[in-house]
Design a protein around this motif. Structure first.
Motif, PDB file in Angstrom:
ATOM      1  N   ALA A  30       0.825  -1.208   0.000  1.00  0.00           N
ATOM      2  CA  ALA A  30       0.000   0.000   0.000  1.00  0.00           C
ATOM      3  C   ALA A  30       0.856   1.255   0.000  1.00  0.00           C
ATOM      4  O   ALA A  30       0.581   2.215  -0.721  1.00  0.00           O
ATOM      5  CB  ALA A  30      -0.947  -0.012   1.207  1.00  0.00           C
ATOM      6  N   ALA A  31       1.905   1.265   0.814  1.00  0.00           N
ATOM      7  CA  ALA A  31       2.750   2.457   0.922  1.00  0.00           C
ATOM      8  C   ALA A  31       3.484   2.733  -0.379  1.00  0.00           C
ATOM      9  O   ALA A  31       3.564   3.882  -0.837  1.00  0.00           O
ATOM     10  CB  ALA A  31       3.739   2.281   2.072  1.00  0.00           C
ATOM     11  N   LEU A  32       4.025   1.696  -1.015  1.00  0.00           N
ATOM     12  CA  LEU A  32       4.772   1.895  -2.258  1.00  0.00           C
ATOM     13  C   LEU A  32       3.853   2.225  -3.425  1.00  0.00           C
ATOM     14  O   LEU A  32       4.283   2.854  -4.396  1.00  0.00           O
ATOM     15  CB  LEU A  32       5.603   0.651  -2.564  1.00  0.00           C
ATOM     16  N   SER A  33       2.581   1.798  -3.329  1.00  0.00           N
ATOM     17  CA  SER A  33       1.631   2.091  -4.402  1.00  0.00           C
ATOM     18  C   SER A  33       1.137   3.532  -4.341  1.00  0.00           C
ATOM     19  O   SER A  33       0.682   4.077  -5.348  1.00  0.00           O
ATOM     20  CB  SER A  33       0.427   1.142  -4.325  1.00  0.00           C
ATOM     21  N   ARG A  34       1.212   4.128  -3.149  1.00  0.00           N
ATOM     22  CA  ARG A  34       0.710   5.484  -2.981  1.00  0.00           C
ATOM     23  C   ARG A  34       1.835   6.493  -3.126  1.00  0.00           C
ATOM     24  O   ARG A  34       3.005   6.161  -3.145  1.00  0.00           O
ATOM     25  CB  ARG A  34       0.031   5.605  -1.602  1.00  0.00           C
ATOM     26  N   GLN A  35       1.438   7.743  -3.266  1.00  0.00           N
ATOM     27  CA  GLN A  35       2.427   8.805  -3.358  1.00  0.00           C
ATOM     28  C   GLN A  35       3.157   8.966  -2.015  1.00  0.00           C
ATOM     29  O   GLN A  35       2.585   8.712  -0.964  1.00  0.00           O
ATOM     30  CB  GLN A  35       1.741  10.124  -3.747  1.00  0.00           C
ATOM     31  N   PRO A  36       4.428   9.343  -1.998  1.00  0.00           N
ATOM     32  CA  PRO A  36       5.148   9.890  -3.158  1.00  0.00           C
ATOM     33  C   PRO A  36       5.778   8.841  -4.069  1.00  0.00           C
ATOM     34  O   PRO A  36       6.332   9.191  -5.105  1.00  0.00           O
ATOM     35  CB  PRO A  36       6.238  10.723  -2.499  1.00  0.00           C
ATOM     36  N   TYR A  37       5.679   7.548  -3.727  1.00  0.00           N
ATOM     37  CA  TYR A  37       6.343   6.545  -4.550  1.00  0.00           C
ATOM     38  C   TYR A  37       5.524   6.251  -5.814  1.00  0.00           C
ATOM     39  O   TYR A  37       6.049   6.285  -6.922  1.00  0.00           O
ATOM     40  CB  TYR A  37       6.576   5.267  -3.739  1.00  0.00           C
ATOM     41  N   LEU A  58      -6.348  -5.292  -2.748  1.00  0.00           N
ATOM     42  CA  LEU A  58      -6.883  -4.015  -2.277  1.00  0.00           C
ATOM     43  C   LEU A  58      -5.767  -2.982  -2.140  1.00  0.00           C
ATOM     44  O   LEU A  58      -5.953  -1.796  -2.429  1.00  0.00           O
ATOM     45  CB  LEU A  58      -7.566  -4.226  -0.931  1.00  0.00           C
ATOM     46  N   ALA A  59      -4.593  -3.417  -1.721  1.00  0.00           N
ATOM     47  CA  ALA A  59      -3.474  -2.494  -1.515  1.00  0.00           C
ATOM     48  C   ALA A  59      -2.864  -2.017  -2.818  1.00  0.00           C
ATOM     49  O   ALA A  59      -2.450  -0.863  -2.938  1.00  0.00           O
ATOM     50  CB  ALA A  59      -2.403  -3.178  -0.662  1.00  0.00           C
ATOM     51  N   THR A  60      -2.783  -2.903  -3.819  1.00  0.00           N
ATOM     52  CA  THR A  60      -2.069  -2.575  -5.056  1.00  0.00           C
ATOM     53  C   THR A  60      -2.976  -2.156  -6.201  1.00  0.00           C
ATOM     54  O   THR A  60      -2.520  -1.521  -7.153  1.00  0.00           O
ATOM     55  CB  THR A  60      -1.246  -3.776  -5.536  1.00  0.00           C
ATOM     56  N   GLY A  61      -4.253  -2.533  -6.115  1.00  0.00           N
ATOM     57  CA  GLY A  61      -5.147  -2.287  -7.243  1.00  0.00           C
ATOM     58  C   GLY A  61      -5.013  -3.317  -8.344  1.00  0.00           C
ATOM     59  O   GLY A  61      -5.617  -3.179  -9.409  1.00  0.00           O
TER      60      GLY A  61
END
Length: 778
Positions: A30-37, A58-61
């Motif tokens: 989830a963290a790597l899929s969201r900004q700023p990454y 759910l986390a990656t889409g």
């Protein structure tokens, strides 16, 4: 030299279950899929687990996937990893969540199918997640032992989970420092990001309404407490992977065979993609992503449906796939969706190929914990205290079981078109199962009657038309004049009043019992949309438009299929609140007992009779049009007798309350002024005399046709009462040969209940019949 593919990847492992692997792995995704990454991340789970991949998705889409040497085979692990990292989009990094403890695999082996096994097969670096809530310096000994246990496993970093305080975490860090394994982050105790458990494991994401919000919180917590840059850097140390990606199209294939070469526009294109109804929703959350990919590669169209909330299977369903989940948790909701259960029962009874795995097995049973279910499987199921968990091999097929229910009997009987068991199978490891199921779906779909096929499809240039049941190719001159006389008034909107009154007077009913329609086809559409009925029944073989209209309206009728000689025994009809029947019936030309049909219409049961060909019956003696028509509708057409197929002229007579329901669904001005004028003209004395003479001629010509076809040895359905006869030629190739010799007859196999050797032949002059017979004898 084999293909080399770069893929940044890392395995999230732990000393044991319950250490926080899912929390950390899902949080990293989830963290790597969201900004700023903003990276595209591919999520994987070691082993057969369904629940964790739901959180990964759910986390990656993107779909969460599994890597399991036992179910998929060692040789497919890297190809499946590459495939999942490239579909549906090319991922920048793959995160693989381990299972149980790092070295825990199939019992009785040296860690076969363990996380370490996957690490070795994929040459992936490892980040260890350790729950430190009950230890401090001993954590270093645990990590050190894991790092030294197998030299193929490289532990590149540690994430400490459930730290009680900063002082506690620092103590663990100091102990770990001597190992030279960096601590990448420390997660404090936080029940807000805890994933609750179900009786089989974690609660599926689809069952947690707050899952997205929880993922946002988890992503933020990981970002705040874990060095994400170092995690990515470790993932980038993974070496290139050898070999091609797994390709479902290389494992299965659609059937390719020519369509009927006798029809217009015949091609050798692959057949249409039959639909497979794939169970989803809250009760059926367990399914491997590759399952539907293999269905698509095999030429099928998977369509998800929700057995709890949807009223029926998707239109056109030719196969049913019921995966895993928790039907026992949602048994009450599943059981109370009676329309869906009825739809399932009808589809399975019709022979629809059906697969049920675990939860699917339970849904197909008679009942689950006392809640009635589909009943296709002759068993009852109930919850037990015992957890059945583990890998299983059945007749060479490897899978796993994961359930707390049991069926009675343990090995229940089921129809031949149903395969249901507790065994979960990964089709990527058993592509022959996917092929077999999809082949059955294609075969079932190909064998189903084409409800949209009509006689005009058979007609072609240079062919003698014996396929269409229109008596005359053009209207009589006097009727053509009536129609032409409306041309000057076409600038005004149609007014159906005169037609309604003329039809009412003709039949001796009141005008409120009449509704002019744009042919009988519009009437069937209005019936399907407006007339109530939870359990519609269509008597077959008959004109297919009633069933097609019901399906188009989202309603699944039950087929009551008659056997030769196709006479209706009303005592054999299933329970229904909406019955649709033809009289005389197209294509059988059988005239049913009208009084029996009339008795069926009663409060709680509406009867719709298609009398499109009743005007070919001398005296119309079985017609049910009468001054009293409670719960009864009769449909009529002017097309056949008067040569008006292109004008679309028909009407409905019946219960005024039902007529009002139809009228409420009818578009304004749907019947044209020329058609309304024709309706009035066709009720005059002149028209009545001409139609009676036509009946006499048709009867004489039909007798000649029946005798001639019987002389060929064909099985002609008698007595025939319509302007056509139905016959079994006993030769599936007869229609094609007749076409080659210049005669178009109506194919029978698109009518439910008939096969390819059946044909419907329109009544024509004796000279035309004799020519047909000669062509059939050649």
């Amino acid at each position: 030299m084999s293909e080399q593919t770069p893929l940044a990847r890392v395995v999230i492992a732990a000393p044991a279950s319950g250490q926080g692997k899912t929390t950390v792995a899902t949080g990293l995704m989830a963290a790597l899929s969201r900004q700023p990454y903003g990276l595209d991340v591919a999520g994987f789970k070691v082993g057969p687990d369904y629940i964790d991949p739901g959180y990964h998705a759910l986390a990656t889409g993107h779909p969460g996937r599994n890597l399991d040497p036992w179910m998929q085979g060692e040789e497919r692990i890297v190809p499946l990893l590459l495939h999942g990292s490239q579909h549906p989009v090319a991922a920048r990094v793959a995160i693989i969540e381990g299972a149980m403890g790092l070295f825990d695999g199939k019992l009785g082996t040296d860690g076969y199918a363990s996380t370490a096994h996957i690490v070795a097969l994929t040459e992936s670096p490892v980040i260890l997640t350790v729950d430190i809530s009950h230890a401090s310096r001993t954590i270093a000994a645990t990590v050190g032992g894991l790092a030294a246990f197998e030299e193929q496993v490289r532990i590149n970093g540690v994430i400490l989970n459930k730290a009680g305080s900063t002082r506690h975490a620092d103590e663990v860090k100091r102990a770990l420092k001597r190992l030279g394994i960096p601590v990448l982050g420390v997660l404090p105790r936080d029940e807000a990001i805890h994933v609750p458990s179900r009786h089989l494991g974690l609660v599926p994401a689809a069952e947690r309404d707050e899952a997205l919000a929880a993922l946002d919180a988890l992503a933020q917590r990981i970002s705040d407490n874990v060095d994400l840059a170092r995690v990515v850097k470790i993932a980038m140390t993974a070496p290139r992977l050898s070999g091609p990606a797994w390709d479902p199209a290389a494992e299965v294939h659609p059937p390719t065979h020519p369509t009927d070469s006798t029809g217009p526009g015949a091609t050798t294109e692959p057949p249409a993609r039959p639909r497979i109804a794939v169970a989803g929703g809250r009760a059926f959350t367990f399914r491997y992503a590759e399952t539907t990919e293999l269905m698509e590669a095999a030429g099928c169209e998977p369509v998800e449906f929700d057995p709890i909330n949807d009223p029926m299977l998707p239109a056109g369903t030719a196969g049913i796939y019921l995966g895993g989940g928790f039907p026992e948790v949602h048994a009450d909701d599943l059981s109370t969706n009676a329309p869906m259960i009825a739809s399932m029962r009808e589809a399975i009874a019709a022979g629809t190929p059906t697969v049920g795995e675990c939860a699917g097995l339970l849904y197909l049973c008679r009942e689950v914990d006392g809640h009635p279910m589909v009943g296709a499987v002759e068993a009852s199921a109930e919850m037990t205290p015992k957890l059945t968990l583990g890998y299983v091999e059945v007749e060479g097929t490897r899978g796993h079981e994961f359930h707390r229910t049991a069926t009675d009997p343990a090995e229940p009987a089921m129809p031949a078109n149903v395969h249901a068991s507790y065994l979960h199978v990964h089709w990527a490891g058993n592509p022959e199962l996917a092929q077999e199921f999809c082949d059955a779906v294609h075969a079932y779909d190909a064998a189903r009657p084409d409800l949209d096929h009509h006689g005009d499809t058979e007609v072609g240039e240079g062919l003698v038309d014996l396929a269409v049941n229109v008596r005359t190719p053009t209207p009589p001159a006097w009727l053509s004049e009536v129609i032409a006389a409306t041309i000057p008034q076409l600038g005004a909107y149609p007014d159906a009043t005169a037609a309604r009154e003329a039809i009412a007077a003709h039949h001796g009913v009141t005008p409120d019992m009449v509704l002019p329609t744009a042919g009988a086809a519009e009437a069937f559409t209005l019936v399907a949309r407006a007339i109530p009925g939870e359990h519609p029944v269509v008597v077959h073989p008959q004109f297919t438009e009633p069933e097609a209209a019901l399906l188009a309206a989202g309603r699944t009728p039950h087929r009551h299929v008659l056997a030769p000689p196709f006479t209706l025994d009303v005592d054999e009809l299933p329970e229904t609140d909406l019955l649709l029947v033809g009289n005389p019936t197209n294509p059988t030309s059988v005239l049913h007992d009208g009084e029996s049909l009339w008795r069926l219409a009663q409060p709680g049961r509406i009867v719709v009779i298609d009398e499109a060909f009743m005007d070919s019956v001398p005296g119309e003696h079985e017609s049910q049009i009468d001054a009293e028509m409670d719960s009864l509708l009769v449909l009529r057409s002017l097309t056949k007798t008067w040569g008006l197929a292109g004008l679309r002229a028909g009407y409905v007579v019946g219960d005024p309350a039902l007529i009002r329901l139809l009228a409420a669904q009818q578009p304004p001005w749907s019947v044209s002024s020329p058609a309304l004028a024709a309706m009035v003209a066709c009720t005059t004395d002149r028209a009545l005399v001409e139609s009676q003479l036509a009946v006499i001629t048709t009867t004489r010509h039909r007798d000649h046709l029946v005798e001639a076809l019987t002389g060929l040895g064909w099985g002609v359905v008698t007595p025939a009462e319509g302007p056509f006869v139905l016959a079994d030629t006993h030769d599936p190739g007869m229609r094609r040969r007749l076409r080659e010799r210049g005669f178009a007859v109506r194919r029978g196999d698109t009518f439910p209940g008939l096969g390819p050797s059946w044909v419907r032949v329109a009544v024509r002059e004796p000279s035309v019949t004799d020519a047909l017979v000669e062509a059939a004898r050649v």
